[in-house]
Design an enzyme around this catalytic site. Structure first.
Site, PDB file in Angstrom:
ATOM      1  N   GLU A 316       0.792  -1.230   0.000  1.00 24.63           N
ATOM      2  CA  GLU A 316       0.000   0.000   0.000  1.00 24.63           C
ATOM      3  C   GLU A 316       0.824   1.279   0.000  1.00 24.63           C
ATOM      4  O   GLU A 316       0.514   2.221   0.730  1.00 24.63           O
ATOM      5  CB  GLU A 316      -0.922  -0.031   1.219  1.00 24.63           C
ATOM      6  CG  GLU A 316      -0.212   0.032   2.597  1.00 24.63           C
ATOM      7  CD  GLU A 316       0.189  -1.310   3.191  1.00 24.63           C
ATOM      8  OE1 GLU A 316       0.360  -2.280   2.435  1.00 24.63           O
ATOM      9  OE2 GLU A 316       0.324  -1.374   4.424  1.00 24.63           O
ATOM     10  N   HIS A 340      -8.168  -3.872  -1.051  1.00 22.70           N
ATOM     11  CA  HIS A 340      -7.394  -3.975   0.188  1.00 22.70           C
ATOM     12  C   HIS A 340      -6.331  -2.878   0.267  1.00 22.70           C
ATOM     13  O   HIS A 340      -6.273  -2.125   1.255  1.00 22.70           O
ATOM     14  CB  HIS A 340      -6.751  -5.364   0.261  1.00 22.70           C
ATOM     15  CG  HIS A 340      -5.888  -5.579   1.459  1.00 22.70           C
ATOM     16  ND1 HIS A 340      -6.351  -6.200   2.600  1.00 22.70           N
ATOM     17  CD2 HIS A 340      -4.599  -5.246   1.716  1.00 22.70           C
ATOM     18  CE1 HIS A 340      -5.379  -6.236   3.503  1.00 22.70           C
ATOM     19  NE2 HIS A 340      -4.295  -5.666   2.984  1.00 22.70           N
ATOM     20  N   GLU A 341      -5.528  -2.761  -0.770  1.00 22.87           N
ATOM     21  CA  GLU A 341      -4.441  -1.766  -0.715  1.00 22.87           C
ATOM     22  C   GLU A 341      -5.007  -0.346  -0.678  1.00 22.87           C
ATOM     23  O   GLU A 341      -4.469   0.519   0.003  1.00 22.87           O
ATOM     24  CB  GLU A 341      -3.475  -1.956  -1.893  1.00 22.87           C
ATOM     25  CG  GLU A 341      -2.903  -3.366  -2.051  1.00 22.87           C
ATOM     26  CD  GLU A 341      -2.322  -3.987  -0.783  1.00 22.87           C
ATOM     27  OE1 GLU A 341      -1.946  -3.242   0.143  1.00 22.87           O
ATOM     28  OE2 GLU A 341      -2.266  -5.234  -0.712  1.00 22.87           O
ATOM     29  N   HIS A 344      -5.987   0.636   2.787  1.00 28.28           N
ATOM     30  CA  HIS A 344      -4.845   1.052   3.612  1.00 28.28           C
ATOM     31  C   HIS A 344      -4.613   2.571   3.563  1.00 28.28           C
ATOM     32  O   HIS A 344      -3.903   3.111   4.420  1.00 28.28           O
ATOM     33  CB  HIS A 344      -3.566   0.362   3.145  1.00 28.28           C
ATOM     34  CG  HIS A 344      -3.309  -0.987   3.757  1.00 28.28           C
ATOM     35  ND1 HIS A 344      -3.264  -1.193   5.117  1.00 28.28           N
ATOM     36  CD2 HIS A 344      -3.035  -2.193   3.179  1.00 28.28           C
ATOM     37  CE1 HIS A 344      -2.969  -2.479   5.352  1.00 28.28           C
ATOM     38  NE2 HIS A 344      -2.846  -3.104   4.193  1.00 28.28           N
ATOM     39  N   GLU A 363      -3.696  -4.238   9.354  1.00 24.81           N
ATOM     40  CA  GLU A 363      -4.224  -5.274   8.461  1.00 24.81           C
ATOM     41  C   GLU A 363      -5.648  -5.728   8.802  1.00 24.81           C
ATOM     42  O   GLU A 363      -6.418  -6.069   7.910  1.00 24.81           O
ATOM     43  CB  GLU A 363      -3.272  -6.474   8.411  1.00 24.81           C
ATOM     44  CG  GLU A 363      -1.877  -6.133   7.858  1.00 24.81           C
ATOM     45  CD  GLU A 363      -1.887  -5.572   6.440  1.00 24.81           C
ATOM     46  OE1 GLU A 363      -2.901  -5.706   5.725  1.00 24.81           O
ATOM     47  OE2 GLU A 363      -0.848  -4.983   6.049  1.00 24.81           O
ATOM     48  N   ASP A 422       8.570 -10.152  10.527  1.00 25.29           N
ATOM     49  CA  ASP A 422       8.172 -11.075   9.457  1.00 25.29           C
ATOM     50  C   ASP A 422       7.661 -12.397  10.027  1.00 25.29           C
ATOM     51  O   ASP A 422       6.821 -13.058   9.431  1.00 25.29           O
ATOM     52  CB  ASP A 422       9.362 -11.395   8.541  1.00 25.29           C
ATOM     53  CG  ASP A 422       9.782 -10.203   7.701  1.00 25.29           C
ATOM     54  OD1 ASP A 422       8.915  -9.368   7.391  1.00 25.29           O
ATOM     55  OD2 ASP A 422      10.969 -10.109   7.354  1.00 25.29           O
ATOM     56  N   TYR A 430      -4.827 -10.241   9.958  1.00 19.86           N
ATOM     57  CA  TYR A 430      -5.787  -9.893   8.907  1.00 19.86           C
ATOM     58  C   TYR A 430      -7.200 -10.355   9.271  1.00 19.86           C
ATOM     59  O   TYR A 430      -8.123  -9.557   9.430  1.00 19.86           O
ATOM     60  CB  TYR A 430      -5.388 -10.557   7.581  1.00 19.86           C
ATOM     61  CG  TYR A 430      -4.137 -10.023   6.936  1.00 19.86           C
ATOM     62  CD1 TYR A 430      -2.876 -10.361   7.431  1.00 19.86           C
ATOM     63  CD2 TYR A 430      -4.200  -9.194   5.821  1.00 19.86           C
ATOM     64  CE1 TYR A 430      -1.720  -9.885   6.825  1.00 19.86           C
ATOM     65  CE2 TYR A 430      -3.045  -8.719   5.207  1.00 19.86           C
ATOM     66  CZ  TYR A 430      -1.815  -9.063   5.719  1.00 19.86           C
ATOM     67  OH  TYR A 430      -0.679  -8.596   5.122  1.00 19.86           O
TER      68      TYR A 430
HETATM   69  N1  BES Z   1       0.973  -4.462   3.764  1.00 17.34           N
HETATM   70  C1  BES Z   1       0.706  -5.728   3.209  1.00 17.34           C
HETATM   71  C2  BES Z   1       1.913  -6.416   2.657  1.00 17.34           C
HETATM   72  C3  BES Z   1       3.025  -6.670   3.654  1.00 17.34           C
HETATM   73  C4  BES Z   1       2.743  -7.080   4.944  1.00 17.34           C
HETATM   74  C5  BES Z   1       4.328  -6.502   3.267  1.00 17.34           C
HETATM   75  C6  BES Z   1       3.779  -7.289   5.839  1.00 17.34           C
HETATM   76  C7  BES Z   1       5.355  -6.719   4.159  1.00 17.34           C
HETATM   77  C8  BES Z   1       5.079  -7.110   5.446  1.00 17.34           C
HETATM   78  C9  BES Z   1      -0.354  -5.653   2.118  1.00 17.34           C
HETATM   79  O1  BES Z   1      -1.334  -4.708   2.343  1.00 17.34           O
HETATM   80  C10 BES Z   1      -1.038  -6.978   2.078  1.00 17.34           C
HETATM   81  O2  BES Z   1      -1.632  -7.338   3.044  1.00 17.34           O
HETATM   82  N2  BES Z   1      -0.963  -7.675   0.959  1.00 17.34           N
HETATM   83  C11 BES Z   1      -1.579  -8.980   0.780  1.00 17.34           C
HETATM   84  C12 BES Z   1      -2.778  -8.891  -0.092  1.00 17.34           C
HETATM   85  C13 BES Z   1      -4.050  -8.607   0.581  1.00 17.34           C
HETATM   86  C14 BES Z   1      -5.212  -8.704  -0.384  1.00 17.34           C
HETATM   87  C15 BES Z   1      -4.326  -9.469   1.770  1.00 17.34           C
HETATM   88  C16 BES Z   1      -0.600  -9.861   0.071  1.00 17.34           C
HETATM   89  O3  BES Z   1       0.446  -9.356  -0.352  1.00 17.34           O
HETATM   90  O4  BES Z   1      -0.872 -11.041  -0.091  1.00 17.34           O
HETATM   91 ZN    ZN Z   2      -2.602  -5.147   3.926  1.00 15.11          ZN
END
Ligand code: BES
Ligand code: ZN
Length: 649
Positions: A316, A340-341, A344, A363, A422, A430
């Site tokens: 995002e 989703h993005e 954010h 999230e 991580d 989520y």
């Molecule tokens: N912010 C996240 C991606 C992220 C989280 C990057 C933690 C690094 C560390 C992003 O908004 C996200 O949640 N992306 C999901 C997709 C979403 C539809 C659930 C993904 O990348 O799968």
């Molecule tokens: Zn996200």
């Protein structure tokens, strides 16, 4: 299944309580935020956030805090480094002696003041997860430091792609991914989500490439660099303060196509038309989002489609979401990722988790809001299906985390001291976060709940938030400080305990119930031709394939494939679900597709289950996983490598 475990590594340097108290100048009561709520007394949410210590940053913002970053960097595609300066504007305590910055895998050449005079600095001991603190001595009253540096290939934020690794195959590509604590490997700043910064940047690149940053594009076509005819410079500005993990850069053969007044798509030129067609509902999504939770505050909303090695689905970054090309299904069926993005832009970018232990505030709110946008734009049935799919993933993740011996990662507010953020990444923040908000919505009614959430975004816009401060806000503005009600709603269980509280609402979808009936009929022996799959969307098929019992026979696999051509599907979600099943069943006709898919994209979400299933098959599966990975690994991003390295030993 969103569960990417990276390293659970290293000791984190932590302030002792005493040292922290010294640093809490002007922030009121002393105390560290722990995973349990502290008696809050009369502390305001703002004061609670101000006294919070981020265990994933070396910064000591109460003494000297970065307010603005000015980058002047040149991209060297031969050496794969960025080189130049980061000028940091500081806000300091009256007698601040130093500013502490986060760095990792950077080559620091020197540090100067605004006029170029050298400043004394020390680079502390390096920790594999945290990096090394860069402590710069501040002359009396200094408000600016300039770090002269270059990145190194050991950094984890930047991925440099050869032409062969791009969609267009002609030009190299570079992109950054800062979340959670990777920004410090390309920008020496205070890399904590509680330390919001504005930024400007000038990025110099070979003149056949275009730069996009998650900011206002001041020079869309670039400008000449005096004395450097083969280079072009691009300038950017973000005048709204954001968390440093949101500073983002991409360089490549990138074009732009508008899809609405405020919305558009950046992509490699070969992907541009397809991307613009797929994302043509973005303006409608933006309108829908504003209707629900108030004005969009970032001017434009564009999406950049990255090359296929982008390790996440989406990121995002403000004004310009970065996204995987695996959402380009051709029929808009995977655009919930964009919802989703976009969401954010409120939950995450406007109101930001203050520490990575508060990740669910980003999230969980976003997953909830995403679904509301989907409901508004694509109707309640699609939204319900997505909820059910998410809820199933959550159930599976809760089981897996307990089985893996990490049941504390089923909490919304985990204890991440000494743990890489991580490592906590899973469906829990989520889907459990969203389930919590859905419970509140159901109890208070949508009208009242929406007014609360809208007010929350308004109260804390451009601020960072902790779970404990959120709880205080919730008590004041939704629970009416009613302790009995709070208890009855199991708020404490939701925020601080493991698993799913008993008042979680189980989402249901008549459409998916119908799918379940087809699954049962087929698994029970019915001929594939008798299945009623008329009008099935991607979400129906996802459910069909992920819920299909793996007791079905190879003959049944062949019948399914013959009828529905799953092996040939170009829809990444359907493909991933089918191929997972195919590996479990050792369905040979799909094995070439497994290899193709793992080589064609590097999204961790898809790589993880496929390699995991292969490794569960002694002999052929393990061999196949090793062979494919040896070929694919050089093309994967560090994030995906870290995931798959653990699976394929
Ligand atoms: N912010 C996240 C991606 C992220 C989280 C990057 C933690 C690094 C560390 C992003 O908004 C996200 O949640 N992306 C999901 C997709 C979403 C539809 C659930 C993904 O990348 O799968
Ligand atoms: Zn996200």
């Amino acid at each position: 299944m969103r569960h990417i475990t990276l390293r659970t590594s290293a000791i984190v340097r932590r302030l002792t309580a005493a040292a922290a108290a010294v640093l809490m100048l002007g922030a009121g009561a002393a105390g560290l935020t722990a995973c349990q709520p502290k008696p809050s007394g009369r502390a305001t949410p703002e004061a609670m956030v101000a006294r919070t210590v981020d265990d994933h940053s070396y910064a000591r913002p109460q003494e000297a805090r970065v307010r603005h970053v000015d980058l002047d960097l040149t991209a060297d595609f031969n050496k794969k480094v960025l080189r130049g300066t980061a000028s940091l504007q500081l806000e300091t305590e009256a007698n601040a002696k130093r500013v502490v910055l986060d760095t990792r895998a950077l080559d620091i050449e020197k540090v100067t003041d605004g006029s170029g005079a050298p400043l004394k600095y020390t680079l502390g001991k390096n920790d594999p997860m945290m990096g090394a603190p860069l402590t710069v001595e501040l002359p009396q009253g200094a408000q600016k430091v300039v770090v002269h540096y270059q990145t190194t290939p050991e950094g984890t934020a930047l991925q440099w792609l050869s032409p062969a690794q791009t969609a267009g195959k002609q030009k190299p590509f570079l992109f950054s991914q800062g979340q959670e604590i990777h920004t410090r490997t390309w920008v020496p700043t205070q890399d904590s989500p509680a330390i919001r910064q504005t930024y400007k940047a000038r990025i110099v690149v070979p003149s056949d490439l275009t730069v996009v940053m998650a900011a206002k594009q001041l020079t869309p076509k670039g400008e000449a660099v005096p004395g450097q005819p083969r280079q072009r410079a691009f300038r950017f500005e973000l005048d709204k303060p954001v968390a440093p993990y949101l500073i983002a850069l991409a360089v490549g053969d990138i074009g732009f196509k508008a899809v609405g007044d405020r919305t558009g798509v950046f992509a490699e030129k070969v992907t541009l038309d397809k991307a613009a067609a797929e994302l043509s509902d973005m303006e409608a999504m933006l309108d829908a989002a504003e209707k629900i939770y108030g004005d969009y505050r970032w001017d434009r909303y564009d999406v950049l489609i990255l090359p296929p090695s982008f390790p996440y689905g989406g990121m995002e970054n403000p004004m310009v979401t970065f996204a995987t090309p695996t959402i380009l299904a051709g029929d808009k069926s995977l655009v919930s990722l964009i919802a989703h993005e976009l969401a954010h832009s409120w939950s995450g970018n406007l109101v930001t988790n203050a520490t990575w232990e508060d990740f669910w505030l980003n999230e969980g709110f976003t997953t909830y809001f995403e679904n509301r946008i989907m409901e508004q734009v694509y109707g309640p049935e699609r939204a319900r299906m997505l909820q059910v799919l998410g809820y199933h993933d959550l159930q599976e993740t809760l089981d897996d985390l307990s089985a893996a011996g990490t049941p504390d990662f089923t909490r919304l507010h985990p204890d991440l001291k000494g743990v890489s953020p991580d490592a906590y990444f899973s469906d829990v923040p989520y889907e459990k976060g969203a389930a919590f908000l859905r419970m509140l919505e159901a109890r208070f009614g949508r009208k009242k709940f929406d007014a609360y959430v809208k007010g929350y975004f308004e109260r804390y816009k451009f601020k960072s938030m902790t779970t404990e401060a959120f709880l205080v806000d919730l008590r004041t503005n939704l629970l009416n400080n009613n302790a009995d009600l709070e208890k009855q709603l199991q708020i404490h269980q939701w925020l601080y305990e493991r698993g799913l509280p008993s008042n979680a609402i189980v989402p249901t979808s008549p459409a998916l119930d119908q799918v379940m009936a087809q699954i049962q009929s087929f698994a029970g022996g019915a001929d594939v031709k008798t299945l009623d799959v008329s009008g099935y969307s991607t979400q129906h098929w996802q459910y069909f394939l992920t819920q299909m019992p793996d007791t079905i026979t190879l003959e049944q696999m062949a019948a399914l494939d013959g009828q529905f051509k799953f092996t040939e599907s170009q829809n990444a979600e359907i493909r991933a679900a089918w191929l997972t099943l195919a590996i479990k069943k050792h369905y040979l006709p799909a094995m070439t597709a497994v290899r193709d898919f793992l080589l064609a994209q590097g999204r961790a979400k898809f790589c993880r289950p496929l390699y995991t299933e292969l490794m569960k098959q002694p002999g052929w599966g393990v061999d196949m996983a090793r062979r494919i990975y040896a070929e694919a690994r050089p093309g994967y991003h560090d994030v995906t490598r870290a995931v798959v390295d653990k699976i394929v030993k």
